[in-house]
Design a protein around this motif. Structure first.
Motif, PDB file in Angstrom:
ATOM      1  N   SER A   1      -8.094  -8.810  -7.617  1.00  0.00           N
ATOM      2  CA  SER A   1      -8.008  -8.974  -6.154  1.00  0.00           C
ATOM      3  C   SER A   1      -6.564  -9.056  -5.702  1.00  0.00           C
ATOM      4  N   ALA A   2      -5.731  -9.808  -6.454  1.00  0.00           N
ATOM      5  CA  ALA A   2      -4.319  -9.922  -6.120  1.00  0.00           C
ATOM      6  C   ALA A   2      -3.616  -8.583  -6.290  1.00  0.00           C
ATOM      7  N   VAL A   3      -3.994  -7.843  -7.333  1.00  0.00           N
ATOM      8  CA  VAL A   3      -3.394  -6.524  -7.569  1.00  0.00           C
ATOM      9  C   VAL A   3      -3.719  -5.594  -6.407  1.00  0.00           C
ATOM     10  N   PHE A   4      -4.983  -5.551  -5.999  1.00  0.00           N
ATOM     11  CA  PHE A   4      -5.371  -4.687  -4.889  1.00  0.00           C
ATOM     12  C   PHE A   4      -4.776  -5.165  -3.562  1.00  0.00           C
ATOM     13  N   ASP A   5      -4.271  -6.404  -3.542  1.00  0.00           N
ATOM     14  CA  ASP A   5      -3.595  -6.913  -2.346  1.00  0.00           C
ATOM     15  C   ASP A   5      -2.090  -6.661  -2.413  1.00  0.00           C
ATOM     16  N   GLY A   6      -1.659  -5.858  -3.372  1.00  0.00           N
ATOM     17  CA  GLY A   6      -0.254  -5.445  -3.415  1.00  0.00           C
ATOM     18  C   GLY A   6       0.614  -6.157  -4.423  1.00  0.00           C
ATOM     19  N   GLU A   7       0.045  -7.057  -5.224  1.00  0.00           N
ATOM     20  CA  GLU A   7       0.852  -7.766  -6.221  1.00  0.00           C
ATOM     21  C   GLU A   7       0.934  -6.928  -7.499  1.00  0.00           C
ATOM     22  N   ILE A   8       1.764  -5.890  -7.438  1.00  0.00           N
ATOM     23  CA  ILE A   8       1.862  -4.954  -8.559  1.00  0.00           C
ATOM     24  C   ILE A   8       3.271  -4.881  -9.146  1.00  0.00           C
ATOM     25  N   ASP A   9       4.143  -5.810  -8.748  1.00  0.00           N
ATOM     26  CA  ASP A   9       5.530  -5.769  -9.231  1.00  0.00           C
ATOM     27  C   ASP A   9       5.612  -5.832 -10.754  1.00  0.00           C
ATOM     28  N   GLU A  10       4.829  -6.710 -11.373  1.00  0.00           N
ATOM     29  CA  GLU A  10       4.911  -6.840 -12.823  1.00  0.00           C
ATOM     30  C   GLU A  10       4.388  -5.590 -13.520  1.00  0.00           C
ATOM     31  N   LEU A  11       3.384  -4.944 -12.958  1.00  0.00           N
ATOM     32  CA  LEU A  11       2.892  -3.689 -13.505  1.00  0.00           C
ATOM     33  C   LEU A  11       3.962  -2.607 -13.401  1.00  0.00           C
ATOM     34  N   ILE A  12       4.635  -2.554 -12.252  1.00  0.00           N
ATOM     35  CA  ILE A  12       5.696  -1.562 -12.048  1.00  0.00           C
ATOM     36  C   ILE A  12       6.871  -1.827 -12.989  1.00  0.00           C
TER      37      ILE A  12
END
Length: 374
Positions: free
Chosen positions: A345-356
């Motif tokens: 849910s957090a990822v789909f809300d834009g929390e993708i910095d660590e993935l990037i």
């Protein structure tokens, strides 16, 4: 006091910051700021609006970058004072605050360190991202819309400007495809690691039997072309069709033939644009995106030729690179880096910095491995 060895941690912070300062080249950065300030103060700056916006954006970014480094140096000094006070007064509350600040500084340093890894030819550019629904029917179209929201929320969190350039709506729900621009320094460098095939596993909200569904979406990321790039496209290589914009729009968006579909005949590359109100504006925007795609295609062909000569041909586009699993468990996993997030849910809300960031570090590692083998 906590068991953390603050003396060692602070020394490590200063060492890392020193490395970042060296790579960043603070003298060169300050000289760049001085030059941009001189350009920004020119009385005729806004005679050329596009150039003025570029100068202003570059100045703001450079000043922000210098300020972040200077602020980090001050924060490390303040942390050291905080730790000394906590030790002298045996103050557990101050010690806990020091731990939180240490963690925050580490995070900021990690972000800056990743930025120093973005040294590709086009990494500093704005990014043009296209998301296309793949296999999975209406779930795939819905997934494409979820990914669009994820990237727009990520950009919003960083205060990056975004602009949806073209949208093709699916019949039942979601999107067939969407193209949008992210305007920020290093937008392409960051988002380029998002390119590839994304997979979603969940209980389908469109299945009245509540069955689990797997769907796919493809993400393409290209750097936005600049006027200084030499990508000449002969007029007879382009086929241009105009049509009426579809989907939700303003009063004049879908009442005239303002939308443009541009096809590059030699390669079959197609670009559609319908965000602007006039056909002329859409045509200009489509040409810029077409030039960007052809430039990237040329670079990809050159890279493929080099790999073929080396006897190692690997297709990167189309490879499944990330899975978003919502059922029977909750996890987002990048299949290249093995980085996992337990809160989709957090990822789909834009929390993708660590993935990037994990993707950028992985890519640099791959590049170093390839260079060592060459």
């Amino acid at each position: 006091m906590a068991t953390i060895d603050f003396t060692e941690e602070i020394q490590n912070l200063r060492t890392t910051l020193g490395s970042i300062e060296k790579v960043t080249d603070l003298d060169a950065l300050k000289a760049k700021i001085a030059d941009l300030e001189q350009q920004a103060s020119a009385p005729d700056l806004w005679d050329d609006v596009e150039n003025a916006q570029k100068v202003s954006a570059a100045l703001s970014h450079s000043q922000s970058e210098l300020r972040r480094i200077d602020d980090l140096s001050s924060r490390i000094d303040d942390l050291e004072v905080m730790v000394e006070l906590a030790a002298e007064e045996d103050d557990e509350e101050t010690a806990q605050e020091a731990e939180r600040e240490l963690s925050s500084i580490h995070r900021t340093l990690d972000e800056l360190e990743v930025r120093t890894l973005l040294s590709g030819e086009y990494d500093e550019r704005n990014a043009v991202v296209t998301i296309r629904a793949g296999a999975g029917g209406v779930d795939a179209a819905d997934f494409a819309e979820m990914l669009l929201r994820m990237y727009l929320r990520w950009a919003e969190r960083h205060e990056y400007a975004t602009k949806v350039m073209d949208t093709s709506y699916a019949e039942e729900a979601g999107l067939k495809s969407v193209t949008f621009e992210v305007s920020a320094p290093y937008a392409y460098g960051n988002l380029s690691v998002e390119g590839g095939t994304h997979r979603l596993v969940r209980i389908s909200p469109f299945d009245n039997q509540g069955r689990r569904q797997t769907s796919f979406a493809a993400v393409e990321v290209i750097p936005l072309i600049e006027s200084t790039d030499s990508v000449e496209i002969p007029d007879n290589d382009l086929k241009i069709d105009v049509f009426r914009s579809s989907g939700p729009g303003g009063q004049s968006v879908n009442t005239t033939d303002s939308a443009v579909r541009m096809t590059h005949l030699p390669t079959g590359t197609v670009v559609s644009m319908q965000d602007e109100k006039s056909q002329i504006q859409n045509r200009a925007a489509a040409l810029r995106v077409m030039q960007s795609r052809l430039l990237l295609l040329k670079k990809a062909e050159e890279a493929a030729e080099r790999k073929e000569l080396a006897g190692d041909v690997k297709a990167s586009w189309g490879d499944q690179m990330r899975s978003y699993v919502l059922n029977p468990y909750q996890m987002v996993k990048d299949l290249r880096t093995e980085h996992q997030e337990g809160n989709p849910s957090a990822v789909f809300d834009g929390e993708i910095d660590e993935l990037i960031e994990a993707g950028i570090r992985w890519r640099v590692g791959q590049q170093k491995a390839e260079a060592a083998e060459a």
